[in-house]
Design a protein around this motif. Structure first.
Motif, mmCIF file in Angstrom:
data_model
loop_
_atom_site.group_PDB
_atom_site.id
_atom_site.type_symbol
_atom_site.label_atom_id
_atom_site.label_comp_id
_atom_site.label_asym_id
_atom_site.label_seq_id
_atom_site.Cartn_x
_atom_site.Cartn_y
_atom_site.Cartn_z
ATOM 1 N N SER A 12 0.839 -1.186 0.000
ATOM 2 C CA SER A 12 0.000 0.000 0.000
ATOM 3 C C SER A 12 0.878 1.241 0.000
ATOM 4 C CB SER A 12 -0.951 -0.024 1.198
ATOM 5 O OG SER A 12 -1.966 0.946 1.047
ATOM 6 N N ARG A 13 0.298 2.366 0.383
ATOM 7 C CA ARG A 13 1.027 3.623 0.284
ATOM 8 C C ARG A 13 1.142 4.307 1.654
ATOM 9 N NH1 ARG A 13 2.750 4.624 -4.761
ATOM 10 N NH2 ARG A 13 1.641 3.585 -6.461
ATOM 11 N N LYS A 14 1.188 5.625 1.686
ATOM 12 C CA LYS A 14 1.528 6.324 2.930
ATOM 13 C C LYS A 14 0.375 6.362 3.936
ATOM 14 C CE LYS A 14 0.516 10.908 1.050
ATOM 15 N NZ LYS A 14 1.071 12.215 0.707
ATOM 16 N N ASN A 15 0.779 6.503 5.208
ATOM 17 C CA ASN A 15 -0.152 6.687 6.323
ATOM 18 C C ASN A 15 -1.105 5.508 6.491
ATOM 19 O OD1 ASN A 15 -0.920 8.254 8.520
ATOM 20 N ND2 ASN A 15 -2.497 9.344 7.378
ATOM 21 N N PHE A 16 -0.604 4.307 6.266
ATOM 22 C CA PHE A 16 -1.425 3.102 6.403
ATOM 23 C C PHE A 16 -1.762 2.879 7.880
ATOM 24 C CE2 PHE A 16 -2.427 -1.374 6.629
ATOM 25 C CZ PHE A 16 -3.120 -1.605 5.449
ATOM 26 N N GLY A 17 -3.034 2.586 8.163
ATOM 27 C CA GLY A 17 -3.459 2.302 9.535
ATOM 28 C C GLY A 17 -3.736 3.542 10.363
ATOM 29 N N CYS A 18 -3.983 4.681 9.709
ATOM 30 C CA CYS A 18 -4.311 5.891 10.453
ATOM 31 C C CYS A 18 -5.715 5.758 11.049
ATOM 32 C CB CYS A 18 -4.214 7.118 9.550
ATOM 33 S SG CYS A 18 -5.282 7.058 8.088
ATOM 34 N N GLY A 19 -6.117 6.737 11.822
ATOM 35 C CA GLY A 19 -7.447 6.690 12.419
ATOM 36 C C GLY A 19 -7.393 6.263 13.871
ATOM 37 N N SER A 20 -8.411 5.565 14.314
ATOM 38 C CA SER A 20 -8.491 5.183 15.728
ATOM 39 C C SER A 20 -7.495 4.085 16.057
ATOM 40 C CB SER A 20 -9.918 4.742 16.076
ATOM 41 O OG SER A 20 -10.258 3.570 15.370
ATOM 42 N N SER A 21 -7.315 3.849 17.343
ATOM 43 C CA SER A 21 -6.247 2.959 17.806
ATOM 44 C C SER A 21 -6.659 1.494 17.902
ATOM 45 C CB SER A 21 -5.756 3.434 19.179
ATOM 46 O OG SER A 21 -6.827 3.401 20.111
ATOM 47 N N ARG A 22 -7.772 1.122 17.320
ATOM 48 C CA ARG A 22 -8.285 -0.239 17.491
ATOM 49 C C ARG A 22 -7.304 -1.325 17.063
ATOM 50 N NH1 ARG A 22 -13.200 0.909 13.404
ATOM 51 N NH2 ARG A 22 -13.269 2.601 14.888
ATOM 52 N N GLU A 23 -7.069 -2.261 17.990
ATOM 53 C CA GLU A 23 -6.190 -3.396 17.703
ATOM 54 C C GLU A 23 -6.872 -4.409 16.789
ATOM 55 O OE1 GLU A 23 -2.893 -6.054 20.137
ATOM 56 O OE2 GLU A 23 -4.519 -5.083 21.234
ATOM 57 N N HIS A 24 -8.170 -4.255 16.605
ATOM 58 C CA HIS A 24 -8.919 -5.166 15.729
ATOM 59 C C HIS A 24 -8.418 -5.106 14.291
ATOM 60 C CE1 HIS A 24 -11.376 -4.173 19.193
ATOM 61 N NE2 HIS A 24 -12.093 -5.268 19.004
ATOM 62 N N ALA A 25 -7.827 -3.981 13.885
ATOM 63 C CA ALA A 25 -7.332 -3.859 12.511
ATOM 64 C C ALA A 25 -6.228 -4.875 12.219
ATOM 65 C CB ALA A 25 -6.874 -2.429 12.235
ATOM 66 N N PRO A 26 -5.164 -4.944 13.030
ATOM 67 C CA PRO A 26 -4.181 -5.996 12.776
ATOM 68 C C PRO A 26 -4.731 -7.395 13.041
ATOM 69 C CG PRO A 26 -3.504 -4.647 14.644
ATOM 70 C CD PRO A 26 -4.657 -3.959 14.003
ATOM 71 N N TRP A 27 -5.694 -7.533 13.944
ATOM 72 C CA TRP A 27 -6.317 -8.852 14.137
ATOM 73 C C TRP A 27 -6.951 -9.315 12.827
ATOM 74 C CZ3 TRP A 27 -9.546 -8.144 19.285
ATOM 75 C CH2 TRP A 27 -8.670 -7.983 20.359
ATOM 76 N N GLY A 28 -7.632 -8.391 12.135
ATOM 77 C CA GLY A 28 -8.268 -8.733 10.862
ATOM 78 C C GLY A 28 -7.252 -9.094 9.795
ATOM 79 N N LEU A 29 -6.172 -8.319 9.717
ATOM 80 C CA LEU A 29 -5.119 -8.616 8.745
ATOM 81 C C LEU A 29 -4.504 -9.985 9.008
ATOM 82 C CD1 LEU A 29 -3.408 -5.113 8.634
ATOM 83 C CD2 LEU A 29 -4.435 -6.276 6.672
ATOM 84 N N ALA A 30 -4.192 -10.254 10.272
ATOM 85 C CA ALA A 30 -3.568 -11.535 10.625
ATOM 86 C C ALA A 30 -4.526 -12.695 10.379
ATOM 87 C CB ALA A 30 -3.120 -11.510 12.087
ATOM 88 N N ASP A 31 -5.776 -12.532 10.739
ATOM 89 C CA ASP A 31 -6.749 -13.609 10.562
ATOM 90 C C ASP A 31 -7.004 -13.889 9.080
ATOM 91 O OD1 ASP A 31 -8.617 -15.430 12.077
ATOM 92 O OD2 ASP A 31 -10.069 -14.432 10.760
ATOM 93 N N TYR A 32 -6.913 -12.851 8.259
ATOM 94 C CA TYR A 32 -7.067 -13.040 6.812
ATOM 95 C C TYR A 32 -5.892 -13.821 6.240
ATOM 96 C CZ TYR A 32 -8.038 -11.992 1.919
ATOM 97 O OH TYR A 32 -8.297 -12.094 0.575
#
Length: 198
Positions: free
Chosen positions: A74-94
């Protein structure tokens, strides 16, 4: 947590800046209390059509040639926004183990390491080059050697990268925060005994 030493995976290009955690894992799925099962909700608003059930054929993760992708480009500022740990959980589970971008939001970046994902910052020029290579060489695979700090494509491309030594140690040994603490379990047990805690 599964140790990360060397890894080879299919690259999927998600060619956008500022992908935030609300897109990675929308708010309606944050009520779940377990870490597993989040992969099906990853990029939910982009992956599914308006009925929320039909896969959107235009979204890159739904294209047949990217099924089984485990390296996200991807490109710049990936994962910006709120601090939810669910985002990497989703990436890892995928199934993602590596995210390549020219920049990451700090909290998301830290959360990746705690969940067995290696986020690698590269210059915008290198990211542009990887997008070009992926477009010209599908299916495009990259190999990542964490110990050496190298990304290769098996066709002569070698990209060096650096990771903080402590984070590198944790990934190489499959240690999250709890795993790090449990390394001192004998000392903790001894302290509890000598202080009347047990």
């Amino acid at each position: 947590m599964q140790p990360f030493t060397t890894f080879t995976g299919l690259v999927v290009p998600v060619d956008r800046n500022d992908i935030d955690t609300d897109q990675l894992m929308p708010k309606q799925f944050l009520k779940r209390i377990e870490r597993s099962g989040f992969g099906k909700f990853l990029f939910y608003d982009w992956r599914y059509s308006d009925d929320r059930y039909t896969p959107n054929p235009d979204f890159v993760l739904n294209k047949p040639e990217y099924q089984g992708a485990t390296v996200l480009l991807s490109r710049k500022n990936f994962g910006c926004g709120s601090s939810r740990e669910h985002a990497p959980w989703g990436l890892a589970d995928y199934g993602f183990r590596v995210v390549l971008a020219s920049g990451f939001a700090d909290i998301f970046y830290n959360n990746c390491f705690k969940n067995g994902i290696l986020p690698i910052r590269l210059s915008e020029e290198l990211i542009d080059d990887l997008f070009r290579r992926e477009a010209a060489n599908r299916p495009f695979k990259l190999s990542v050697n964490l110990e050496k700090g190298e990304i290769t494509d098996g066709k002569g491309l070698t990209i060096p990268f650096t990771v903080d030594e402590f984070r590198k140690y944790c990934l190489l040994n499959g240690l999250d925060d709890i795993g790090i603490t449990l390394q001192d379990e004998p000392k903790i047990t001894e302290y509890e005994k000598t202080h009347g805690i047990v």
